[in-house]
Structures are given as C-alpha cells and as structure tokens.
Write an enzyme that holds these catalytic residues in place. Structure first.
Site, PDB file in Angstrom:
ATOM      1  N   GLU A  85     -18.658   2.585  -4.556  1.00 37.01           N
ATOM      2  CA  GLU A  85     -17.789   1.928  -3.567  1.00 37.01           C
ATOM      3  C   GLU A  85     -18.569   0.793  -2.898  1.00 37.01           C
ATOM      4  OE1 GLU A  85     -14.525   1.909  -2.352  1.00 37.01           O
ATOM      5  OE2 GLU A  85     -15.393   0.397  -1.028  1.00 37.01           O
ATOM      6  N   ALA A 129       4.186   4.390   1.799  1.00 38.36           N
ATOM      7  CA  ALA A 129       5.243   5.355   1.504  1.00 38.36           C
ATOM      8  C   ALA A 129       5.132   5.865   0.071  1.00 38.36           C
ATOM      9  CB  ALA A 129       6.611   4.706   1.707  1.00 38.36           C
ATOM     10  N   ARG A 156      -2.562   5.125   5.743  1.00 42.10           N
ATOM     11  CA  ARG A 156      -3.508   5.114   4.630  1.00 42.10           C
ATOM     12  C   ARG A 156      -4.876   5.687   5.009  1.00 42.10           C
ATOM     13  NH1 ARG A 156      -7.446   1.617   2.810  1.00 42.10           N
ATOM     14  NH2 ARG A 156      -7.787   1.499   0.558  1.00 42.10           N
ATOM     15  N   ARG A 176       2.110  -6.747   9.971  1.00 44.21           N
ATOM     16  CA  ARG A 176       2.192  -5.285  10.002  1.00 44.21           C
ATOM     17  C   ARG A 176       1.849  -4.820  11.408  1.00 44.21           C
ATOM     18  NH1 ARG A 176       0.504  -2.525   4.475  1.00 44.21           N
ATOM     19  NH2 ARG A 176      -1.680  -2.646   5.131  1.00 44.21           N
ATOM     20  N   ASP A 225      -4.218  -0.447  -8.565  1.00 44.71           N
ATOM     21  CA  ASP A 225      -4.000  -1.858  -8.249  1.00 44.71           C
ATOM     22  C   ASP A 225      -4.846  -2.791  -9.127  1.00 44.71           C
ATOM     23  OD1 ASP A 225      -2.179  -1.241  -6.287  1.00 44.71           O
ATOM     24  OD2 ASP A 225      -3.118  -2.493  -4.751  1.00 44.71           O
ATOM     25  N   ALA A 253       1.430   2.422  -4.453  1.00 43.30           N
ATOM     26  CA  ALA A 253       0.446   3.498  -4.345  1.00 43.30           C
ATOM     27  C   ALA A 253       0.883   4.710  -5.172  1.00 43.30           C
ATOM     28  CB  ALA A 253       0.240   3.889  -2.885  1.00 43.30           C
TER      29      ALA A 253
HETATM   30  C1  LIG Z   1       1.501  -4.846   2.968  1.00 39.90           C
HETATM   31  C2  LIG Z   1       1.401  -3.731   1.940  1.00 39.90           C
HETATM   32  C3  LIG Z   1       2.242  -2.638   2.042  1.00 39.90           C
HETATM   33  C4  LIG Z   1       2.206  -1.631   1.075  1.00 39.90           C
HETATM   34  N1  LIG Z   1       3.100  -0.607   1.178  1.00 39.90           N
HETATM   35  C5  LIG Z   1       3.144   0.318   0.197  1.00 39.90           C
HETATM   36  C6  LIG Z   1       4.104   1.382   0.213  1.00 39.90           C
HETATM   37  O1  LIG Z   1       4.919   1.515   1.127  1.00 39.90           O
HETATM   38  N2  LIG Z   1       4.115   2.280  -0.808  1.00 39.90           N
HETATM   39  C7  LIG Z   1       3.229   2.176  -1.836  1.00 39.90           C
HETATM   40  O2  LIG Z   1       3.288   3.001  -2.747  1.00 39.90           O
HETATM   41  N3  LIG Z   1       2.296   1.211  -1.864  1.00 39.90           N
HETATM   42  C8  LIG Z   1       2.236   0.282  -0.890  1.00 39.90           C
HETATM   43  N4  LIG Z   1       1.296  -0.700  -0.935  1.00 39.90           N
HETATM   44  C9  LIG Z   1       0.354  -0.726  -2.048  1.00 39.90           C
HETATM   45  C10 LIG Z   1      -0.773   0.274  -1.898  1.00 39.90           C
HETATM   46  O3  LIG Z   1      -1.400   0.100  -0.649  1.00 39.90           O
HETATM   47  C11 LIG Z   1      -1.753   0.052  -3.034  1.00 39.90           C
HETATM   48  O4  LIG Z   1      -1.032   0.118  -4.249  1.00 39.90           O
HETATM   49  C12 LIG Z   1      -2.877   1.095  -3.089  1.00 39.90           C
HETATM   50  O5  LIG Z   1      -3.440   1.302  -1.826  1.00 39.90           O
HETATM   51  C13 LIG Z   1      -3.936   0.633  -4.066  1.00 39.90           C
HETATM   52  O6  LIG Z   1      -4.971   1.591  -4.174  1.00 39.90           O
HETATM   53  P1  LIG Z   1      -6.221   1.328  -5.078  1.00 39.90           P
HETATM   54  O7  LIG Z   1      -7.128   2.474  -4.822  1.00 39.90           O
HETATM   55  O8  LIG Z   1      -5.827   1.008  -6.476  1.00 39.90           O
HETATM   56  O9  LIG Z   1      -6.858  -0.025  -4.521  1.00 39.90           O
HETATM   57  P2  LIG Z   1      -7.518  -0.291  -3.084  1.00 39.90           P
HETATM   58  O10 LIG Z   1      -6.882   0.516  -2.036  1.00 39.90           O
HETATM   59  O11 LIG Z   1      -7.543  -1.772  -2.928  1.00 39.90           O
HETATM   60  O12 LIG Z   1      -9.006   0.251  -3.232  1.00 39.90           O
HETATM   61  C14 LIG Z   1      -9.994  -0.444  -3.960  1.00 39.90           C
HETATM   62  C15 LIG Z   1     -11.359   0.072  -3.532  1.00 39.90           C
HETATM   63  O13 LIG Z   1     -12.346  -0.532  -4.355  1.00 39.90           O
HETATM   64  C16 LIG Z   1     -13.379  -1.076  -3.566  1.00 39.90           C
HETATM   65  N5  LIG Z   1     -13.904  -2.233  -4.301  1.00 39.90           N
HETATM   66  C17 LIG Z   1     -13.311  -3.450  -4.469  1.00 39.90           C
HETATM   67  N6  LIG Z   1     -14.075  -4.239  -5.240  1.00 39.90           N
HETATM   68  C18 LIG Z   1     -15.164  -3.509  -5.583  1.00 39.90           C
HETATM   69  C19 LIG Z   1     -16.308  -3.788  -6.378  1.00 39.90           C
HETATM   70  N7  LIG Z   1     -16.485  -4.980  -6.979  1.00 39.90           N
HETATM   71  N8  LIG Z   1     -17.242  -2.823  -6.532  1.00 39.90           N
HETATM   72  C20 LIG Z   1     -17.075  -1.598  -5.924  1.00 39.90           C
HETATM   73  N9  LIG Z   1     -16.007  -1.284  -5.166  1.00 39.90           N
HETATM   74  C21 LIG Z   1     -15.062  -2.237  -4.992  1.00 39.90           C
HETATM   75  C22 LIG Z   1     -12.718  -1.435  -2.257  1.00 39.90           C
HETATM   76  O14 LIG Z   1     -13.654  -1.479  -1.204  1.00 39.90           O
HETATM   77  C23 LIG Z   1     -11.708  -0.300  -2.099  1.00 39.90           C
HETATM   78  O15 LIG Z   1     -12.244   0.835  -1.460  1.00 39.90           O
HETATM   79  C24 LIG Z   1       1.278  -1.707   0.013  1.00 39.90           C
HETATM   80  C25 LIG Z   1       0.382  -2.769  -0.057  1.00 39.90           C
HETATM   81  C26 LIG Z   1       0.445  -3.793   0.883  1.00 39.90           C
HETATM   82  C27 LIG Z   1      -0.512  -4.954   0.774  1.00 39.90           C
END
Ligand SMILES: Cc1cc2nc3c(=O)[nH]c(=O)nc-3n(C[C@H](O)[C@H](O)[C@H](O)COP(=O)(O)OP(=O)(O)OC[C@H]3O[C@@H](n4cnc5c(N)ncnc54)[C@H](O)[C@@H]3O)c2cc1C
Ligand SMILES: *[C@@H]1O[C@H](CO)[C@@H](O)[C@H](O)[C@H]1NC(C)=O
Ligand SMILES: *[C@@H]1O[C@H](CO)[C@@H](O)[C@H](O)[C@H]1NC(C)=O
Length: 433
Positions: free
Chosen positions: A36, A49, A128, A211, A322, A335
C-alpha cells in the site's frame, strides 16, 4: 489446517478491492503480501452504496466481510420504503410550470416515482473509511506493507515468468504473480496497457461532484423526516443531487453533481467556494437549495472513468477493481463490482495448484468479468446523462420508463452460474495445455 499453496501473490493497493481480495485469498491458504502506497489504510471517501449483487458476493467470499458490512451499513428506514432503492424527484425549478408543477400532481421536490429494489436480498450504504477499518481487522499482522508505492513491474526473463515489483523508495519484491488493486490511477494498468493506449489513463466524464455530510437532525429540521431519512435523487438540467442515510441513520450523505466541458486542474479534488457551489444550483427548487446551502466543505471531485481496454491481464499480472474498470458513480455499482471481482479471483485461484496455471486463471477472470464490468462503466456514464436531461432530454415519461428497470441486470447477476462458467473456462484451458 490445510497446507499453503505453493505460489505467492502480491496485491498492489489496500482499498476495498485489495482488502476483500486479501480476505478471500487467505481463506484458501494462498500466500499474499499487500503493498500500500499510503502510510496506513485509507481514510478518504464518503458514502458508498452496495446493491444485492455486492452483498451476495461479500457473503460468498467470507462471513467476515458480511459482518464488517452489517456493522457499518444503513438501509432505508421507514417500512413503506422497504422495497425502494431511491425515490426520484425533479429538483430543478426550471422544469416547473407557473404553478410549480413538473407534471400533473407532482411539484418540484415531490416524490415522482420509486425505483424498486428487493431489499430482502440485502443492500445498504456505508461510510468507506468505517468499512475499511472493519475489513482491516481481518488482515493478520505482517501481511501488509505500507509506504510502498509501486513504480514499475517487470516479468523476469529467466524462464520463471515471476514478476518483480519496483517501488518508489527504491526497493524491489519478487512474486509469482501480481494483482493490481491500485485504483483509478493504477500504475499496474498503465504498465499493462502501455502509456500510448487511450484506455491507460482515466478520462473526464464532464461531471464533477460536491460531497457532503449533514447531521440527520439538521436535515430533518430543514427537509422533514421523509426526505431526510429516505434515499432520494433530484434530477435537473446538467446537474443532479442524491441523498441517502449512512451511519445508522445519524448522517445524511449528499452528493451534488454539476457539469463542465473539461477538467483543467491536475488535482481531481479541489477546494471551491460556497458561492460557486450555491451558484451551480441557484435555479433549483427549495429542497436542493437548502441541502446545498447546508453543506460545509465545498470540495469538488472531478469524475473520471476508464475507457474499455482489450485485456485485464498480461503474463501473471492482472487488474482488479477500479484499476480494471473505474466507473462514474451514477449507478452506485462501482465498489460492488470490485467485490464481485474479489470473489471471482479468489475462487479461481483456489483451483490453481502451481504457479504456471495462474495465467490461465487470469484468462478466465478476464473472459468472464471484463464484459460485465465494462458494461457497468458504460451504462453508468449514460445514467449520469439520463438524470441530467442529456440522454433523453427532459421528457419525464421517457426518463421514468428508461430508468426504472435499467439496473436490474446489475442486481440480478447470477453469481453461481458465472462462477461455474469461469471455473470451466479455467479447467478446459488447462486440459488443452
Ligand atoms: C464520488 C464517488 C462516489 C462513489 N459512490 C459509489 C457508490 O455509491 N457505490 C459504489 O459501488 N461505488 C461508488 N464509488 C466507487 C467506489 O468508491 C470505488 O469503485 C472503490 O472504492 C474502488 O476500490 P479499489 O480498492 O479498487 O480502489 P481504491 O479505493 O482507489 O484503492 C486503491 C488503493 O491503492 C493504493 N495505491 C494507489 N496507487 C498505488 C501504487 N502505485 N502502489 C501502491 N498502492 C497504490 C491507494 O492508496 C489505495 O489505498 C464512488 C466513487 C466516487 C469517486
Ligand atoms: C420514508 O418515506 C416514506 C414515504 O415516502 C415515509 O412513509 C417514511 O416515514 C419515510 N421514512 C422515514 C424514516 O421518515
Ligand atoms: C435507455 O435509453 C438508452 C438510450 O436511448 C438506451 O440505450 C437503453 O437501452 C435504454 N434502456 C432501457 C432500459 O430502456
């Protein structure tokens, strides 16, 4: 205890994807390390959600994830709203006639229709940061390394096909495979697709969001209980606003969307002024005006998303969450898609006996997960335009007809059938090899 698998895996990133995947892989005795970038697990983000498909995926990965979710979740309160996802309202006063009606019997801000959702199957919103805190408790000490920002990957050409991760701090780590859970700005994605691929970096959706969190007591005083305690969408011209209760109904989560042609800042989150925020909704009705005026910290989040790429894997490197399919938030499904991914990846890697077979598991993951997750990204971007009178104009009948059923396919995903299909792709390709 079952013996460990003979291979090891690096998970890049410890967000919702990285942590739910880690919990899944640990259940199958797969050796993992989470890298991380941040000094600790993340605190950013407001309400997220989850629909019934996501809740089912949680349960199938591990009861630990369901327990974490149950501890944090908030669902709609009143019994009359038990089978409603959101109540839809027109929020924009420009749509109203001289008497304030947007259609016969419905005024600006009134309930127009409900989008049905079978809530018996589970759903709800979480904050979150709280959800991540609960998930972290299931990760044993020593599994995660912090301050490790991935810079580069290299497939070793000594015949092993192992992968070397190079971090910004100059250190390296060698693993049999790497799963990129590093989010919308993923380093793993840029490496995997190449900088020249237009899908390598996220593109601006033309929308940005404010937000905010408003204490429920204040929201109730301002809007009445029905609006303050239930989930609503307010539609309008080139903007929309949604509210839903989080933290056991103690807080009203607000996301207010507006539009602009291009995003000129390097940062995706910028501070703006209350004046600019109020100006974006100056022509909206009283509900939306009151909510916007009550929002404290006017930060703008620019909404970016990924164009569809041709593959989620290369060698023994695979994208997940993502990093693979960052979406606009308009269907509340981003999410949830991450958690489904974690389930599929865990179940596929459970089948794998030796590291040489990992690539075929990634191939099966790609084949089953890429069409669905890319469709979620596409229909979500369209949904944003639908809510903002840009897809079907401001014809309310057409909008209602189109919107009420457009998310069913996301919620009604047949996880068991698709898991069986993914495993059969894995096993049939391994039989050929
Ligand atoms: C405004 C908004 C509202 C949303 N509302 C919803 C909703 O209502 N329902 C829903 O399902 N989804 C929603 N989402 C989407 C949801 O938040 C994301 O799909 C989800 O949180 C993505 O999770 P993730 O773990 O893939 O990525 P992230 O949460 O982005 O986590 C990535 C992690 O990797 C780490 N990282 C990044 N680059 C590196 C690197 N090079 N080396 C090591 N670590 C790294 C970061 O620090 C982070 O901890 C919303 C998003 C936004 C922007
Ligand atoms: C939610 O809305 C419904 C009707 O639209 C109402 O009956 C119910 O009381 C509301 N919930 C709360 C907690 O106010
Ligand atoms: C909604 O409208 C869009 C654009 O016309 C269309 O592509 C989509 O299939 C429609 N969806 C439903 C469920 O009617």
């Amino acid at each position: 205890m079952a013996t460990s698998k003979s291979f090891n895996i690096a998970i890049i990133g410890g967000g919702i994807s990285g942590l739910t995947l880690a919990i899944g892989l640990l259940q199958h005795n797969i050796s993992i390390t989470i890298y991380e970038a941040a000094p600790h697990f993340g605190e950013i983000g407001a309400g997220v959600a989850f629909g019934p498909n996501a809740v089912l995926a949680m349960k199938k990965i591990s009861p630990t994830i369901t327990a974490a979710f149950d501890k944090c979740k908030t669902v709609n309160q009143g019994p009359s709203k038990a089978n409603s996802w959101f109540t839809i309202r027109v929020g924009d006063a420009r749509k109203a006639d001289a008497d304030g009606f947007v259609k016969p019997g419905v005024k600006v801000g009134d309930a127009w229709y409900d989008v049905e959702l079978d809530t018996d199957r589970g759903n709800g919103g979480v904050y979150r940061a709280h959800f991540l805190d609960e998930l972290v408790k299931a990760i044993p000490d020593g599994v995660a390394q912090f301050g490790k920002k991935l810079k580069h990957l290299k497939i070793v050409d000594d015949g092993s096909r192992d992968v070397i991760c190079t971090f910004e701090d100059g250190t390296h780590a060698r693993h049999n495979a790497v799963i990129g859970c590093d989010g919308i700005k993923a380093t793993t994605r840029r490496w995997l697709l190449g900088e020249d691929d237009p899908a390598a970096k996220a593109v601006f959706s033309g929308k940005y969001a404010y937000r905010g969190l408003i204490p429920s007591e204040e929201a109730t005083e301002m809007l009445g209980e029905e609006v303050a305690q239930n989930s609503s969408f307010f539609f309008g011209y080139h903007g929309h606003l949604l509210t839903f209760p989080i933290e056991q109904g103690k807080t009203m989560n607000v996301v207010a969307f507006a539009s602009c042609k291009e995003w000129k800042h390097d940062q995706w989150v910028i501070r703006t002024s209350k004046e600019d925020m109020n100006a974006d909704f100056a022509e909206w009705g009283p509900h939306v005006q009151k909510i916007v005026h009550a929002m404290q910290k006017p930060d703008i989040w620019a909404l970016f998303y990924h164009l569809p790429c041709d593959t989620y894997y290369k060698g023994r490197v695979c994208l997940l969450g993502d990093a693979a399919h960052a979406s606009t938030p308009h269907q509340g499904a981003g999410a949830g898609a991450c958690i489904e991914d974690s389930l599929f990846m865990s179940e596929l890697l459970k089948e794998v006996e030796k590291k040489e077979d990992i690539e075929r598991a990634f191939k099966a993951f790609d084949e089953v997960r890429r069409p669905r997750t890319q469709k979620i990204v596409k229909t979500s971007e369209e949904a944003g335009r639908l809510y903002e009178f840009e897809l079907l104009g401001d014809d309310l009948d057409k909008i209602e007809q189109n919107q009420t059923k457009r998310q069913r396919w996301i919620w009604d995903y047949d996880v068991d059938e698709e898991l069986a299909r993914a495993k059969s792709i894995y096993h049939s390709s391994s039989a050929q090899a």
